[in-house]
Scaffold this active site. Sequence first.
Site, PDB file in Angstrom:
ATOM      1  N   ARG A  53       0.871  -1.180   0.000  1.00 47.62           N
ATOM      2  CA  ARG A  53       0.000   0.000   0.000  1.00 47.62           C
ATOM      3  C   ARG A  53       0.900   1.220   0.000  1.00 47.62           C
ATOM      4  NH1 ARG A  53       2.378   1.987   3.648  1.00 47.62           N
ATOM      5  NH2 ARG A  53       0.872   3.661   3.602  1.00 47.62           N
ATOM      6  N   GLY A  54       0.259   2.395  -0.106  1.00 51.12           N
ATOM      7  CA  GLY A  54       1.047   3.612  -0.293  1.00 51.12           C
ATOM      8  C   GLY A  54       1.128   3.877  -1.789  1.00 51.12           C
ATOM      9  N   ALA A  55       0.783   5.099  -2.198  1.00 49.79           N
ATOM     10  CA  ALA A  55       0.580   5.381  -3.621  1.00 49.79           C
ATOM     11  C   ALA A  55       1.774   4.990  -4.514  1.00 49.79           C
ATOM     12  CB  ALA A  55       0.211   6.850  -3.797  1.00 49.79           C
ATOM     13  N   ARG A  96      -7.425  -0.778  -6.800  1.00 49.95           N
ATOM     14  CA  ARG A  96      -7.775   0.313  -5.869  1.00 49.95           C
ATOM     15  C   ARG A  96      -7.958   1.588  -6.699  1.00 49.95           C
ATOM     16  NH1 ARG A  96      -4.345   0.982  -0.459  1.00 49.95           N
ATOM     17  NH2 ARG A  96      -6.231   2.038   0.221  1.00 49.95           N
ATOM     18  N   GLN A 203      -1.977   2.500   9.875  1.00 47.17           N
ATOM     19  CA  GLN A 203      -0.689   2.566   9.169  1.00 47.17           C
ATOM     20  C   GLN A 203       0.357   3.335   9.977  1.00 47.17           C
ATOM     21  OE1 GLN A 203      -3.682   3.097   7.798  1.00 47.17           O
ATOM     22  NE2 GLN A 203      -3.746   2.551   5.637  1.00 47.17           N
ATOM     23  N   ASP A 244      -2.134  10.702  -2.204  1.00 45.84           N
ATOM     24  CA  ASP A 244      -2.512   9.625  -3.117  1.00 45.84           C
ATOM     25  C   ASP A 244      -2.857  10.162  -4.500  1.00 45.84           C
ATOM     26  OD1 ASP A 244      -3.037   8.417  -0.309  1.00 45.84           O
ATOM     27  OD2 ASP A 244      -2.905   6.764  -1.735  1.00 45.84           O
ATOM     28  N   ASN A 254      -5.565  12.379   0.380  1.00 48.05           N
ATOM     29  CA  ASN A 254      -4.646  11.561   1.183  1.00 48.05           C
ATOM     30  C   ASN A 254      -5.476  10.818   2.236  1.00 48.05           C
ATOM     31  OD1 ASN A 254      -1.904  10.713   1.753  1.00 48.05           O
ATOM     32  ND2 ASN A 254      -2.065  11.847   3.656  1.00 48.05           N
TER      33      ASN A 254
HETATM   34  O1  MRU Z   1      -4.534   3.156   2.214  1.00 47.01           O
HETATM   35  P1  MRU Z   1      -3.066   3.387   2.070  1.00 47.01           P
HETATM   36  O2  MRU Z   1      -2.259   2.868   3.218  1.00 47.01           O
HETATM   37  O3  MRU Z   1      -2.547   2.906   0.739  1.00 47.01           O
HETATM   38  O4  MRU Z   1      -2.922   4.965   2.081  1.00 47.01           O
HETATM   39  C1  MRU Z   1      -1.655   5.526   1.928  1.00 47.01           C
HETATM   40  C2  MRU Z   1      -1.636   6.990   2.119  1.00 47.01           C
HETATM   41  O5  MRU Z   1      -2.644   7.640   2.287  1.00 47.01           O
HETATM   42  C3  MRU Z   1      -0.305   7.645   2.023  1.00 47.01           C
HETATM   43  O6  MRU Z   1      -0.278   8.796   2.819  1.00 47.01           O
HETATM   44  C4  MRU Z   1      -0.049   8.054   0.567  1.00 47.01           C
HETATM   45  O7  MRU Z   1      -0.228   6.968  -0.276  1.00 47.01           O
HETATM   46  C5  MRU Z   1       1.308   8.581   0.385  1.00 47.01           C
HETATM   47  S1  MRU Z   1       2.527   7.310   0.469  1.00 47.01           S
HETATM   48  C6  MRU Z   1       4.021   7.966   0.100  1.00 47.01           C
END
Ligand code: MRU
Length: 352
Positions: A53-55, A96, A203, A244, A254
């Site tokens: 996860r994480g963009a 997603r 997270q 994101d 985000n």
């Molecule tokens: O649902 P997630 O854990 O994928 O959400 C991630 C976030 O909101 C992060 O802040 C975003 O992706 C930036 S990661 C460098």
Amino acid sequence: MSASSEAIPVETLRWQGTRLELIDQRALPARLEYVSCTSAAEVAEAIRSMVVRGAPAIGCAAAFGVALEAKRQGHRTRTEFDAAMEAGFKTLAASRPTAVNLFWALDRMRAALGAETREDPKAAAARLAEAALALFNADLEANRAIGRAGAALVPDDARVLTYCNTGSLATAGHGTALGVIRSARDQGKRVSVIACETRPYLQGARLTAWEMIQEKIPVTLITDNMAGHLMRLGKIDLVLVGADRIAANGDVANKIGTYTLAVLAERHRIPFYVAAPLSSIDMAIADGSAIPIEERGASEVTGYAGVRWAPEGVGVANPAFDITPAELVGGLLTEKGVVMRPDTRKVRALFP
Ligand code: MRU
């Protein structure tokens, strides 16, 4: 895999040619385990179920998913191969909806596939593997550049409030907002992190706290509803978050709760910065109102890890992201430098 000489502290994605190994982020911090994927469908499922996860990490994983599918389909005729690849792209795109890095990466991979006109699918597979690796290395470099650009905004002794996880676990390595903190520390600044636990999926509590401990950066965990209190007491110097998807006018999608922090930061006159690579900016979307917000399952809100605390029959909302309007964003920290008080003109100038 590491194409660069600098050590990557946490290897979130490991490309092994015929498989992609991903740290299973659902198991952290209790266990550091890897999940192995060999097809686009397996990578899509890993994205959907939040193994990864994480963009930016989602974008990299999707690119490797395309490369894996190409390898798997390499024995087919070119026509069969193209049809199978189309199905793979579709499956990955459906994993997603919010992080634009996913669609950005798929567009890049589609272009690489389109540029390979030789009949032999094995040639296309080789080119797609190279393209995925290049995308991964570019993300790592972008994160380091964001870190260098953003560190200038972090004062010595700063107490930085951060949200969700934006570190090596969320990217090809180094991280965006956490990357800025790492870079500031590497420049000799004393920095400490206040990590919000980030309900509902934790997270911050699970991943950011773990990463900061690995990095030996002092970290204090708070529940999300403590942020305003600490700001009022003067215990936060800076808020640093990731993104994101950023719309053309600088509105930021985000992790749910980011907007609340931005409003609180403005109230307390604390700088609020968003660190993100250009691959998180969606110039096709004029403002945040058009960004698709993922709605996740009720079980993330009614409990965690099999423990249920809410009564049966309760209604649940679980939007995974929110929109912070550009007017609350003090600066966008990108690999092309810092854009203070972003607006459409300034964001557009990042893409000459
Ligand atoms: O649902 P997630 O854990 O994928 O959400 C991630 C976030 O909101 C992060 O802040 C975003 O992706 C930036 S990661 C460098």
